[in-house]
Design an enzyme around this catalytic site. Sequence first.
Site, PDB file in Angstrom:
ATOM      1  N   GLY A  13      87.561  34.373 -77.400  1.00  0.00           N
ATOM      2  CA  GLY A  13      86.363  33.649 -77.801  1.00  0.00           C
ATOM      3  C   GLY A  13      85.426  34.454 -78.686  1.00  0.00           C
ATOM      4  N   ASN A  82      78.779  40.403 -73.411  1.00  0.00           N
ATOM      5  CA  ASN A  82      79.203  39.091 -73.898  1.00  0.00           C
ATOM      6  C   ASN A  82      79.867  38.236 -72.822  1.00  0.00           C
ATOM      7  OD1 ASN A  82      80.437  37.128 -76.007  1.00  0.00           O
ATOM      8  ND2 ASN A  82      82.213  37.989 -74.941  1.00  0.00           N
ATOM      9  N   GLY A  84      80.968  35.905 -70.019  1.00  0.00           N
ATOM     10  CA  GLY A  84      80.221  34.862 -69.321  1.00  0.00           C
ATOM     11  C   GLY A  84      81.140  33.737 -68.889  1.00  0.00           C
ATOM     12  N   GLY A 143      73.212  19.717 -66.360  1.00  0.00           N
ATOM     13  CA  GLY A 143      74.462  20.175 -65.731  1.00  0.00           C
ATOM     14  C   GLY A 143      74.610  21.682 -65.673  1.00  0.00           C
ATOM     15  N   GLN A 144      73.556  22.423 -66.064  1.00  0.00           N
ATOM     16  CA  GLN A 144      73.697  23.889 -66.127  1.00  0.00           C
ATOM     17  C   GLN A 144      72.499  24.621 -65.526  1.00  0.00           C
ATOM     18  OE1 GLN A 144      74.735  24.935 -70.294  1.00  0.00           O
ATOM     19  NE2 GLN A 144      76.710  25.484 -69.410  1.00  0.00           N
ATOM     20  N   TYR A 147      73.775  28.246 -65.192  1.00  0.00           N
ATOM     21  CA  TYR A 147      73.994  28.936 -66.475  1.00  0.00           C
ATOM     22  C   TYR A 147      72.666  29.126 -67.231  1.00  0.00           C
ATOM     23  CZ  TYR A 147      76.453  29.789 -70.967  1.00  0.00           C
ATOM     24  OH  TYR A 147      76.941  30.311 -72.147  1.00  0.00           O
ATOM     25  N   PRO A 177      73.678  32.076 -79.005  1.00  0.00           N
ATOM     26  CA  PRO A 177      74.552  31.162 -79.738  1.00  0.00           C
ATOM     27  C   PRO A 177      74.309  29.721 -79.283  1.00  0.00           C
ATOM     28  CG  PRO A 177      75.810  32.942 -78.696  1.00  0.00           C
ATOM     29  CD  PRO A 177      74.431  32.948 -78.107  1.00  0.00           C
TER      30      PRO A 177
HETATM   31  N1  CAA Z   1      71.553  14.009 -70.558  1.00  0.00           N
HETATM   32  C1  CAA Z   1      71.139  12.965 -69.803  1.00  0.00           C
HETATM   33  N2  CAA Z   1      71.924  12.307 -68.940  1.00  0.00           N
HETATM   34  C2  CAA Z   1      73.183  12.725 -68.828  1.00  0.00           C
HETATM   35  C3  CAA Z   1      73.677  13.834 -69.570  1.00  0.00           C
HETATM   36  C4  CAA Z   1      72.800  14.449 -70.461  1.00  0.00           C
HETATM   37  N3  CAA Z   1      73.190  15.493 -71.229  1.00  0.00           N
HETATM   38  N4  CAA Z   1      74.967  14.035 -69.230  1.00  0.00           N
HETATM   39  C5  CAA Z   1      75.278  13.105 -68.299  1.00  0.00           C
HETATM   40  N5  CAA Z   1      74.209  12.317 -68.074  1.00  0.00           N
HETATM   41  C6  CAA Z   1      74.110  11.177 -67.160  1.00  0.00           C
HETATM   42  C7  CAA Z   1      75.385  10.367 -67.192  1.00  0.00           C
HETATM   43  O1  CAA Z   1      75.356   9.438 -68.252  1.00  0.00           O
HETATM   44  C8  CAA Z   1      75.354   9.701 -65.826  1.00  0.00           C
HETATM   45  O2  CAA Z   1      74.418   8.660 -65.839  1.00  0.00           O
HETATM   46  P1  CAA Z   1      74.705   7.297 -65.040  1.00  0.00           P
HETATM   47  O3  CAA Z   1      74.831   7.688 -63.616  1.00  0.00           O
HETATM   48  O4  CAA Z   1      73.508   6.453 -65.317  1.00  0.00           O
HETATM   49  O5  CAA Z   1      75.976   6.772 -65.621  1.00  0.00           O
HETATM   50  C9  CAA Z   1      74.781  10.799 -64.962  1.00  0.00           C
HETATM   51  O6  CAA Z   1      74.028  11.650 -65.820  1.00  0.00           O
HETATM   52  C10 CAA Z   1      75.865  11.616 -64.326  1.00  0.00           C
HETATM   53  O7  CAA Z   1      75.295  12.491 -63.434  1.00  0.00           O
HETATM   54  P2  CAA Z   1      76.205  13.258 -62.408  1.00  0.00           P
HETATM   55  O8  CAA Z   1      75.362  14.100 -61.545  1.00  0.00           O
HETATM   56  O9  CAA Z   1      77.122  12.278 -61.733  1.00  0.00           O
HETATM   57  O10 CAA Z   1      77.034  14.218 -63.383  1.00  0.00           O
HETATM   58  P3  CAA Z   1      78.590  14.347 -63.553  1.00  0.00           P
HETATM   59  O11 CAA Z   1      79.165  14.773 -62.260  1.00  0.00           O
HETATM   60  O12 CAA Z   1      79.126  13.163 -64.244  1.00  0.00           O
HETATM   61  O13 CAA Z   1      78.721  15.612 -64.526  1.00  0.00           O
HETATM   62  C11 CAA Z   1      78.090  17.155 -66.213  1.00  0.00           C
HETATM   63  C12 CAA Z   1      77.780  15.840 -65.484  1.00  0.00           C
HETATM   64  C13 CAA Z   1      78.857  18.158 -65.384  1.00  0.00           C
HETATM   65  C14 CAA Z   1      76.758  17.787 -66.529  1.00  0.00           C
HETATM   66  C15 CAA Z   1      78.870  16.834 -67.474  1.00  0.00           C
HETATM   67  O14 CAA Z   1      78.161  15.869 -68.185  1.00  0.00           O
HETATM   68  C16 CAA Z   1      79.035  18.050 -68.377  1.00  0.00           C
HETATM   69  O15 CAA Z   1      79.921  18.869 -68.186  1.00  0.00           O
HETATM   70  N6  CAA Z   1      78.190  18.164 -69.395  1.00  0.00           N
HETATM   71  C17 CAA Z   1      78.227  19.248 -70.356  1.00  0.00           C
HETATM   72  C18 CAA Z   1      77.296  20.358 -69.986  1.00  0.00           C
HETATM   73  C19 CAA Z   1      77.281  21.344 -71.124  1.00  0.00           C
HETATM   74  O16 CAA Z   1      76.781  21.100 -72.201  1.00  0.00           O
HETATM   75  N7  CAA Z   1      77.836  22.539 -70.886  1.00  0.00           N
HETATM   76  C20 CAA Z   1      77.876  23.517 -71.929  1.00  0.00           C
HETATM   77  C21 CAA Z   1      79.127  24.334 -71.757  1.00  0.00           C
HETATM   78  S1  CAA Z   1      79.387  25.419 -73.154  1.00  0.00           S
HETATM   79  C22 CAA Z   1      78.307  26.611 -72.906  1.00  0.00           C
HETATM   80  O17 CAA Z   1      77.614  26.692 -71.952  1.00  0.00           O
HETATM   81  C23 CAA Z   1      78.237  27.653 -73.987  1.00  0.00           C
HETATM   82  C24 CAA Z   1      76.876  27.797 -74.501  1.00  0.00           C
HETATM   83  O18 CAA Z   1      76.252  28.798 -74.233  1.00  0.00           O
HETATM   84  C25 CAA Z   1      76.325  26.756 -75.386  1.00  0.00           C
END
Ligand code: CAA
Length: 241
Positions: A13, A82, A84, A143-144, A147, A177
């Site tokens: 990565g 780095n 993570g 969701g973080q 993190y 980043p």
């Molecule tokens: N904003 C607002 N609402 C959101 C949302 C968001 N970003 N993402 C999901 N929702 C909503 C859904 O639409 C759903 O709504 P409904 O119930 O009304 O349908 C609800 O939230 C789902 O909530 P849950 O608690 O049930 O969540 P889930 O179990 O479905 O999982 C999650 C949600 C794990 C957060 C998943 O959406 C996910 O993985 N998201 C990505 C998170 C992300 O961006 N991670 C970055 C990884 S990369 C990284 O971290 C590197 C870096 O430094 C940038």
Amino acid sequence: MARVALVTGGTRGIGAAVSQALQTAGYRVAATYAGNAEAAKAFMSRTGISSYQWDIGDFDACAIGVKSVESSLGPIDVLVNNAGIVRDATLHKMSRTQWDAVIRTNLDGAFNMCRQVIDGMRARRYGRIINISSINGQKGQFGQTNYSAAKAGELGFTRALALETARLGITVNAICPGYIHTEMLDAVPRDVLENSILPQIPVGRLGRPEEIARAVVFLAAEDAGFITGSTMSINGGQYMI
Ligand code: CAA
């Protein structure tokens, strides 16, 4: 004699791009990895960069690992924190294990590694520490909680350590980043990436690991001595601060 740089999580990565960019810039580079020995082996044979396996969440393993790098390559002048991990879940579904894993690797890891190199850097009156934080430590991310907390913690850590070392020729900076095209993004559901994340990036694409690496090389340079305690955002315009 070329300076020695150590990059944690340096075989895949963003870390792999950082290791290679530092090598190209003339550093002798050591890259650590946690568990993916196959990827590390492929990286080593592709680049000739020596790789070391240890868990940066384990303080004693860091002490042993750093000693072994220094006895093969020499004192570490550049440390790039780095490595993570992500364990994404909304807080109401997050387990204690998911919380602990992310804090341990992403935040404890920075302490564990800095603690091993700081005495040498202080004694030599030279050092460059570069912490790879994240846009999600700056703005928070659904969701973080784990993190974002660890990555925001890393920013406070960076500034505090920068103050402690400013008069000693040691700089401490952070890079945040945005969303970079790496395996880490595989953990993000495709629909979330396409419908919720990509539309928020004004540049209109994911970043490339090399676009982070060039900033690390910039901050690692000897003539970057007046840059300390800073946070560089590299996120395609997704979050401006
Ligand atoms: N904003 C607002 N609402 C959101 C949302 C968001 N970003 N993402 C999901 N929702 C909503 C859904 O639409 C759903 O709504 P409904 O119930 O009304 O349908 C609800 O939230 C789902 O909530 P849950 O608690 O049930 O969540 P889930 O179990 O479905 O999982 C999650 C949600 C794990 C957060 C998943 O959406 C996910 O993985 N998201 C990505 C998170 C992300 O961006 N991670 C970055 C990884 S990369 C990284 O971290 C590197 C870096 O430094 C940038």
